[in-house]
Write an enzyme that holds these catalytic residues in place. Structure first.
Site, short mmCIF file in Angstrom:
data_model
loop_
_atom_site.label_atom_id
_atom_site.label_comp_id
_atom_site.label_asym_id
_atom_site.label_seq_id
_atom_site.Cartn_x
_atom_site.Cartn_y
_atom_site.Cartn_z
N LYS A 1 60.54 22.27 47.61
CA LYS A 1 61.38 22.66 48.86
C LYS A 1 60.57 23.36 49.73
O LYS A 1 59.59 24.20 49.52
CB LYS A 1 62.28 23.80 48.26
CG LYS A 1 63.75 23.58 48.00
CD LYS A 1 64.75 24.82 47.64
CE LYS A 1 65.99 24.77 48.18
NZ LYS A 1 66.77 26.05 47.84
O1 G3P Z 1 69.74 27.45 47.72
C1 G3P Z 1 69.58 27.94 49.17
C2 G3P Z 1 71.05 28.69 49.32
O2 G3P Z 1 72.09 27.95 48.74
C3 G3P Z 1 71.08 30.07 49.51
O3 G3P Z 1 72.33 30.59 49.52
O4 G3P Z 1 74.23 32.40 49.91
O5 G3P Z 1 71.75 32.91 49.96
O6 G3P Z 1 73.06 31.86 51.89
P1 G3P Z 1 72.86 32.03 50.18
#
Ligand code: G3P
Length: 216
Positions: free
Chosen positions: A83
């Site tokens: 990533k």
């Molecule tokens: O993996 C990255 C992403 O899904 C993060 O999600 O909830 O932290 O915006 P969030």
């Protein structure tokens, strides 16, 4: 549509994997920071459990550092997708790693143009963060729809991972748009099962059965 789980928690990964519909795992520094042990150790454990793509993020923000960490990450398993955030430096690393045949998951995508840049650099995946866009009153799913259209217009085989999913409707909309993958937190995955009519239906079947004193 592939389902990934968006967590670094081993118990959650084990449980979701036991349901038989898990195609991969995505992690990030925030998710890994919540768990015990080194990032590499966590990733090794995940690779032992799930037979699918596992996204692991670089911490370095300079080109050499990104490349070094990426090479360390792919040593853990040949199913690791590295990533990398969509920055100018990140784009160079995405191009170099993709040229080497490494799967790159471009993270922190918030616009169709960022996704187009990543696809042109050869990324295997782009991850638009729908929840974080919704949080600032932007339309996360419109970005996913536009990326789908652009990739289809030009035949890019870069897969769209809908990320930052907050609720089942995000998964539903991702599927309707034709996103390749949804990476779903454990609590949202559990909610996909729920329907009150299913619970009422089971209750009714069982009470009818008991009332009739039927033999199986
Ligand atoms: O993996 C990255 C992403 O899904 C993060 O999600 O909830 O932290 O915006 P969030």
């Amino acid at each position: 549509m592939k389902f990934f789980i968006d967590t670094a928690n081993i118990e959650q990964i084990r449980e979701a994997n036991s349901w038989g519909v898990l195609d991969g795992v995505t992690t990030n520094p925030s998710l890994a920071a919540r768990e015990e042990g080194s990032y590499k150790k966590i990733l090794e454990e995940i690779a032992d459990i799930v037979d699918g793509s596992i996204s692991a993020e670089v911490i370095a923000q300079d080109y050499d550092g990104m490349m070094k960490e990426a090479h360390e990450l792919i040593e853990i398993s040949d199913r690791i997708a590295v990533k990398i955030p969509l920055t100018k430096v990140g784009l160079k690393a995405i191009k170099s790693l993709s040229d080497e045949g490494v799967d790159v998951n471009t993270t922190l995508i918030f616009s169709p143009m960022q996704a187009l840049l990543a696809a042109k650099a050869g990324a295997s995946f782009v991850s638009p963060f729908v929840g974080r866009l919704d949080d600032i009153s932007s339309m996360g799913m419109k970005v996913v729809q536009d990326i789908r259209t652009i990739f289809d217009n030009y035949g890019f085989d870069t897969e769209i991972i809908v990320a930052s999913i907050r609720h089942p409707m995000h998964v539903y909309e991702a599927a309707m748009i034709g996103a390749d993958i949804a990476t779903i937190p454990f609590n949202v995955l559990e909610k996909l099962f729920n329907h009150p009519l299913t619970d009422i239906g089971i209750e009714r079947f069982l009470s009818d059965w008991r009332r009739a004193n039927k033999q199986f």
